[in-house]
Scaffold this active site. Structure first.
Site, short mmCIF file in Angstrom:
data_model
loop_
_atom_site.label_atom_id
_atom_site.label_comp_id
_atom_site.label_asym_id
_atom_site.label_seq_id
_atom_site.Cartn_x
_atom_site.Cartn_y
_atom_site.Cartn_z
N THR A 8 0.72 -1.05 -0.10
CA THR A 8 -0.09 0.00 0.01
C THR A 8 0.90 1.30 0.14
O THR A 8 1.93 1.24 0.49
CB THR A 8 -0.80 -0.10 1.03
OG1 THR A 8 -1.75 1.16 1.03
CG2 THR A 8 -0.29 0.07 2.59
N ASN A 10 -0.67 3.80 1.54
CA ASN A 10 -1.51 4.73 2.36
C ASN A 10 -0.90 4.58 3.70
O ASN A 10 -1.04 3.48 4.37
CB ASN A 10 -2.86 4.07 2.21
CG ASN A 10 -3.70 5.04 3.11
OD1 ASN A 10 -3.37 5.53 4.24
ND2 ASN A 10 -5.00 5.25 2.75
N ASP A 73 -7.60 -3.51 0.41
CA ASP A 73 -8.57 -2.72 -0.32
C ASP A 73 -9.85 -2.48 0.32
O ASP A 73 -10.46 -3.37 0.84
CB ASP A 73 -8.83 -3.12 -1.68
CG ASP A 73 -9.20 -2.20 -2.69
OD1 ASP A 73 -8.40 -1.27 -3.04
OD2 ASP A 73 -10.20 -2.24 -3.43
N SER A 74 -9.98 -1.14 0.48
CA SER A 74 -11.05 -0.84 1.41
C SER A 74 -11.96 0.45 0.83
O SER A 74 -11.42 0.93 -0.04
CB SER A 74 -10.73 -0.48 2.84
OG SER A 74 -9.35 0.43 2.64
N TYR A 158 -12.58 8.90 5.05
CA TYR A 158 -14.14 9.28 5.15
C TYR A 158 -14.47 9.34 6.75
O TYR A 158 -15.40 9.73 7.33
CB TYR A 158 -15.10 8.47 4.48
CG TYR A 158 -14.86 8.32 3.14
CD1 TYR A 158 -15.71 9.55 2.37
CD2 TYR A 158 -14.29 7.89 2.40
CE1 TYR A 158 -15.46 9.48 0.91
CE2 TYR A 158 -14.04 7.65 0.90
CZ TYR A 158 -14.77 8.81 0.47
OH TYR A 158 -14.66 9.02 -0.89
N LYS A 184 -10.61 3.08 17.46
CA LYS A 184 -10.89 2.79 16.08
C LYS A 184 -10.35 1.37 15.75
O LYS A 184 -11.21 0.53 15.25
CB LYS A 184 -10.39 3.88 15.30
CG LYS A 184 -10.44 3.43 13.69
CD LYS A 184 -9.98 4.44 12.70
CE LYS A 184 -10.24 3.90 11.31
NZ LYS A 184 -9.70 4.65 10.16
N HIS A 189 -13.60 -1.88 10.33
CA HIS A 189 -13.47 -2.90 9.52
C HIS A 189 -12.20 -3.38 9.21
O HIS A 189 -12.23 -4.77 9.07
CB HIS A 189 -13.97 -2.14 8.30
CG HIS A 189 -13.21 -1.14 7.56
ND1 HIS A 189 -13.16 0.06 8.50
CD2 HIS A 189 -12.49 -0.50 6.73
CE1 HIS A 189 -12.34 1.01 8.02
NE2 HIS A 189 -12.01 0.58 6.87
N ARG A 190 -11.08 -2.93 9.44
CA ARG A 190 -9.66 -3.16 9.16
C ARG A 190 -9.48 -4.35 10.26
O ARG A 190 -8.78 -5.47 10.25
CB ARG A 190 -8.62 -2.03 9.17
CG ARG A 190 -7.54 -2.46 8.38
CD ARG A 190 -6.75 -1.14 8.25
NE ARG A 190 -7.13 -0.54 6.80
CZ ARG A 190 -8.05 0.45 6.68
NH1 ARG A 190 -8.13 1.17 7.76
NH2 ARG A 190 -8.59 0.65 5.80
P1 ITT Z 1 -3.39 1.66 -1.49
O1 ITT Z 1 -4.45 1.58 -2.58
O2 ITT Z 1 -2.06 2.20 -1.61
O3 ITT Z 1 -3.62 0.77 -0.35
P2 ITT Z 1 -5.47 3.85 -1.01
O4 ITT Z 1 -5.88 4.96 -0.17
O5 ITT Z 1 -5.66 4.16 -2.69
O6 ITT Z 1 -4.06 3.03 -0.84
P3 ITT Z 1 -7.76 2.21 -1.44
O7 ITT Z 1 -7.47 2.02 -2.76
O8 ITT Z 1 -8.12 1.03 -0.56
O9 ITT Z 1 -6.38 2.74 -0.72
O10 ITT Z 1 -8.77 2.98 -1.05
C1 ITT Z 1 -9.37 3.21 0.14
C2 ITT Z 1 -10.03 4.54 0.21
O11 ITT Z 1 -11.31 4.29 1.01
C3 ITT Z 1 -9.21 5.42 1.26
O12 ITT Z 1 -8.68 6.40 0.68
C4 ITT Z 1 -10.26 6.24 2.17
O13 ITT Z 1 -10.69 7.24 1.40
C5 ITT Z 1 -11.27 5.05 2.12
N1 ITT Z 1 -11.03 4.37 3.54
C6 ITT Z 1 -10.70 3.02 3.71
N2 ITT Z 1 -10.61 2.78 4.75
C7 ITT Z 1 -10.81 3.82 5.63
C8 ITT Z 1 -10.77 4.05 6.89
O14 ITT Z 1 -10.44 3.12 7.79
N3 ITT Z 1 -11.24 5.41 7.29
C9 ITT Z 1 -11.54 6.29 6.40
N4 ITT Z 1 -11.61 6.06 5.19
C10 ITT Z 1 -11.14 4.83 4.57
#
Ligand code: ITT
Length: 446
Positions: A8, A10, A73-74, A158, A184, A189-190
């Site tokens: 990731t 992120n 992926d979330s 979000y 949290k 969900h994570r």
């Molecule tokens: P990677 O693909 O590099 O892992 P990303 O942020 O692009 O990073 P995703 O494609 O999985 O990841 O997108 C997930 C998005 O969903 C993320 O950018 C947030 O906007 C939202 N999201 C996921 N988990 C969240 C959380 O715990 N709290 C708030 N928003 C979340």
């Protein structure tokens, strides 16, 4: 330690995953750190499901590194929007949009939608690929609703708009951004997905508490006192401390070992007093080389053997020591411990040690206080237990008393009698000492 590469970019995800997963013997490393600090573009996430996208990221990183890999992926699924933003959560307001822009777009899309129709859930799909290529897929959700105004500063994405349901499944009051990180991580969900992964891939039951083994360092893990060795070196090798101060501290060290009630800040004051004339990076390099050239030859073989046994039994090893951070960092890395607590010394804005500590040093009762705070933060309140604690000095007694099993290692006289009185195990005096030549041979393989 074996590596799990986290695919990731992120950093919020990495932080949350590291705080929750904690698999003994495994360390989590972000992909960019694993590939020597290079930013690697992940492939486009063009699947239509969270699991599909997680698999794209995990496979990519596994093929690239050959290491065990984890991808998340979330996203947010809003009922009134037919599941949007869903797999497009990261780019809901367009490619490269900020979290704030995505939140604004979501509020616009839900404009006029009544509270009871604003139900939503966070979804997290994880793909874990084991070293041998075996794939594990798990998913977790967190139910709630979307608030009408953003609130709170914690978390990411979000979180300022998402209000999780309470434990009874009724609408909650605070947004996830108003939850602390530990709160949290207990319900997200994570967290749900990672608990499922711990069970599926690592056979760790969700209700099982994390078992911590607390190890003191000076006199317990090693048959030496690192502050005294450091003074030795500062007097004889680096010539930054006077001979008489050295003698004073050596005398202090002897009385300390015998179990006298002494001001533990004395060696610290002298040592860091002699560090104030040169940058902290230089002082740190002295402490790191002291570890590699001297201290590591004083490990008690029996203590190392116990540590391996605890690791095999799935327990986490946390070192708790009043010695200094740069030294404990090296020890932790070398023996593959899962964490450490050590004395943190203040550094001023010019990069020099001031001689003051940051907060209380972890000595006496503070060892237990700080281990408790550390474990609550890392694992969540009520999710951990100290199964074993090892110490050599009577000031370690509060920490030892908090463990299910206490071990007094080559103890000072006072700890020896406390241990006898309470029925604690005593690792006998002197038995574990090995001549320095023999100690060195223990490390000949390095
Ligand atoms: P990677 O693909 O590099 O892992 P990303 O942020 O692009 O990073 P995703 O494609 O999985 O990841 O997108 C997930 C998005 O969903 C993320 O950018 C947030 O906007 C939202 N999201 C996921 N988990 C969240 C959380 O715990 N709290 C708030 N928003 C979340």
């Amino acid at each position: 330690m074996k590596r799990i590469v986290v695919a990731t970019h992120n950093n919020h995800k990495v932080k949350e995953i590291s705080a929750i997963l904690n698999i003994p013997g495994w360390e989590l490393v972000p992909l960019s750190d694993h590939i020597s600090n290079t930013i690697i573009d992940l492939p486009p996430e063009n699947a239509t499901t969270f699991t599909g996208n997680a698999r794209i990221k995990a496979r990519f990183a596994y093929d690239l590194t050959g290491c065990a890999t984890l991808a998340d992926d979330s996203g947010l699924v809003v009922d009134a929007l037919d599941g949007a933003p869903g797999v497009y959560s990261a780019r809901y307001a367009g490619e490269g949009a900020t979290a704030r822009q995505c939140n604004e777009k979501l509020l616009e899309a839900l404009d006029g939608v009544k509270r009871n129709k604003r139900t939503a859930r966070f979804v997290c799909s994880l793909i874990f690929i084991d070293e041998d290529g075996t794939e594990y897929a798990v998913e977790g959700t967190c139910e709630g609703h979307i608030s009408t105004t953003p609130r709170g500063k914690n978390g990411f994405g979000y979180d300022p708009l998402f209000v999780p349901n309470d434990a009874q499944g009724n609408p909650g009051k605070r947004t996830l951004a108003q939850f602390s990180a530990a709160e949290k991580n207990a319900i997200s969900h994570r967290a749900v997905a990672l608990a499922a992964l711990r069970k599926l891939a690592f056979q760790i039951q969700p209700d099982e508490r994390i078992r911590i083994v607390a190890f003191d360092f000076d006199g317990t893990l090693i048959d030496a006192a690192s502050p005294v060795r450091l003074v030795n070196r500062l007097v004889l090798h680096d010539h930054v401390m006077s001979f008489w101060v050295g003698v004073k501290i050596a005398f202090w060290g002897m009385r300390y070992k015998m179990g006298s009630e002494l001001d533990q800040s004395l060696p610290r004051r002298y040592i860091f007093g002699s560090f104030t004339d040169f940058p902290s990076t230089y002082a740190n390099s002295i402490m790191v080389s002291l570890y590699h050239e001297k201290l590591r030859y004083y490990f008690r073989p029996e203590a190392l053997r116990r540590i391996e046994e605890h690791k095999q039994a799935g327990e986490l090893i946390i070192l708790v020591s009043a010695s200094f951070d740069p030294i404990l960092k090296e020890v932790t890395r070398e023996i593959g411990a899962d964490g450490y607590i050590a004395t943190q010394m203040e550094i001023n804005n010019k990069g020099y040690y001031t001689g003051r500590t940051i907060g209380f040093p972890p000595e006496g009762e503070q060892k237990l206080v700080q281990l408790t705070a550390y474990a609550d933060m890392r694992f969540g309140k009520g999710n951990w237990v100290i199964t074993w604690a090892y110490g050599d000095h009577f000031s370690d007694a509060p920490l030892l008393a908090a463990a299910e099993h206490a071990v007094a290692v080559d103890p000072c006289r006072r700890l020896n009698s406390i241990a006898k009185e309470r029925g604690w195990e005593i690792m006998p005096l002197g038995v574990q000492r090995v001549k320095s030549q023999a100690r060195r041979s223990l490390y000949q393989a390095d």
